[in-house]
Write a protein that holds these residues in place. Structure first.
Motif, PDB file in Angstrom:
ATOM      1  N   LYS A   8      46.021  28.453  54.748  1.00 27.84           N
ATOM      2  CA  LYS A   8      46.708  28.219  53.383  1.00 27.84           C
ATOM      3  C   LYS A   8      47.480  29.589  52.967  1.00 27.84           C
ATOM      4  CE  LYS A   8      45.038  24.174  52.911  1.00 27.84           C
ATOM      5  NZ  LYS A   8      45.952  22.991  52.779  1.00 27.84           N
ATOM      6  N   LEU A   9      48.959  29.398  52.911  1.00 27.74           N
ATOM      7  CA  LEU A   9      49.668  30.429  52.344  1.00 27.74           C
ATOM      8  C   LEU A   9      50.026  30.221  50.838  1.00 27.74           C
ATOM      9  CD1 LEU A   9      51.307  33.014  53.201  1.00 27.74           C
ATOM     10  CD2 LEU A   9      53.088  31.658  53.523  1.00 27.74           C
ATOM     11  N   ALA A  10      49.631  31.356  50.159  1.00 27.27           N
ATOM     12  CA  ALA A  10      49.974  31.007  48.606  1.00 27.27           C
ATOM     13  C   ALA A  10      50.388  32.336  47.970  1.00 27.27           C
ATOM     14  CB  ALA A  10      48.442  30.580  47.986  1.00 27.27           C
ATOM     15  N   LEU A  11      51.240  32.190  46.762  1.00 26.83           N
ATOM     16  CA  LEU A  11      51.555  33.149  45.928  1.00 26.83           C
ATOM     17  C   LEU A  11      50.678  33.075  44.745  1.00 26.83           C
ATOM     18  CD1 LEU A  11      55.470  32.996  46.012  1.00 26.83           C
ATOM     19  CD2 LEU A  11      53.905  34.913  47.077  1.00 26.83           C
ATOM     20  N   LEU A  12      50.097  34.250  44.353  1.00 29.25           N
ATOM     21  CA  LEU A  12      49.332  34.440  43.104  1.00 29.25           C
ATOM     22  C   LEU A  12      49.928  35.428  42.266  1.00 29.25           C
ATOM     23  CD1 LEU A  12      47.216  33.901  45.603  1.00 29.25           C
ATOM     24  CD2 LEU A  12      45.571  34.068  43.874  1.00 29.25           C
ATOM     25  N   PHE A  13      50.364  34.991  41.005  1.00 25.34           N
ATOM     26  CA  PHE A  13      50.611  35.738  39.827  1.00 25.34           C
ATOM     27  C   PHE A  13      49.495  36.239  39.061  1.00 25.34           C
ATOM     28  CE2 PHE A  13      54.082  32.957  41.840  1.00 25.34           C
ATOM     29  CZ  PHE A  13      55.073  34.025  42.045  1.00 25.34           C
ATOM     30  N   VAL A  14      49.437  37.479  38.919  1.00 24.91           N
ATOM     31  CA  VAL A  14      48.287  37.954  38.280  1.00 24.91           C
ATOM     32  C   VAL A  14      48.990  39.096  36.961  1.00 24.91           C
ATOM     33  CG1 VAL A  14      46.212  39.637  38.403  1.00 24.91           C
ATOM     34  CG2 VAL A  14      47.099  38.231  40.411  1.00 24.91           C
ATOM     35  N   GLU A  15      48.120  38.528  36.007  1.00 25.63           N
ATOM     36  CA  GLU A  15      48.315  39.378  34.660  1.00 25.63           C
ATOM     37  C   GLU A  15      47.077  40.142  34.512  1.00 25.63           C
ATOM     38  OE1 GLU A  15      49.542  37.519  31.092  1.00 25.63           O
ATOM     39  OE2 GLU A  15      50.085  35.555  32.136  1.00 25.63           O
ATOM     40  N   VAL A  16      47.397  41.746  34.419  1.00 29.76           N
ATOM     41  CA  VAL A  16      46.285  42.495  34.373  1.00 29.76           C
ATOM     42  C   VAL A  16      46.503  43.436  33.326  1.00 29.76           C
ATOM     43  CG1 VAL A  16      47.559  43.956  36.181  1.00 29.76           C
ATOM     44  CG2 VAL A  16      44.762  44.277  35.752  1.00 29.76           C
TER      45      VAL A  16
END
Length: 155
Positions: A67-75
């Motif tokens: 499974k290839l995924a992009l995660l967009f993280v707010e920090v």
């Protein structure tokens, strides 16, 4: 060293390697019309400066159940560097960048299955300062390549 300090020969050598990272220094030297030792020295210098890294890309869709995924993280701003440091060490992370817009980090990951992706997403959510994680499953990669932009013609 900034890219502006690279000379045209450096760019020629890098382009040769971008076409084929396994290309022999002898062939590159012939193509750019310099001695093989010059190519060897230039490549070593570019690697030591962190400008050039020669590696192999795999095609995740050919790996079987992956499974290839992009995660967009707010920090939170004060936790940004710590989050980058943590994520940069994780073997599942193949790409990590600071971005502008709706998130602070773009994290590309490769997991064995949906359960692994879910567990990884939960690990990220547990990092200090992480506010949100949005996940997009990548179904098919059509192109991945980092190349030097074309050279502007000299006037």
């Amino acid at each position: 060293m900034q890219t502006s300090t690279l000379d045209p020969l450096d760019f020629q050598i890098v382009r040769e390697l971008q076409e084929d990272g396994r290309r022999a220094f002898r062939e590159i030297a012939r193509n750019v019309d310099v001695p093989e030792a010059t190519v060897r020295t230039r490549v070593k210098r570019l690697q030591e400066l962190g400008i050039l890294q020669i590696l192999a890309f795999t095609n995740p869709s050919k790996l079987g159940h992956a499974k290839l995924a992009l995660l967009f993280v707010e920090v939170d701003p004060q936790d940004h560097d710590r989050a980058v440091d943590n994520l940069g060490r994780w073997s599942e992370v193949s790409y990590l960048s600071t971005i502008l817009g709706g998130a602070d980090l773009c994290v590309q990951v490769l997991c064995r299955d949906d359960e692994g992706l879910f567990a990884l997403q939960q690990r990220i959510r547990a990092l200090p300062g992480v506010r949100t994680v949005r996940t997009m499953h990548e179904v098919k990669v059509h192109k991945i390549r980092f190349t030097i932009p074309p050279v502007e013609p000299e006037e």
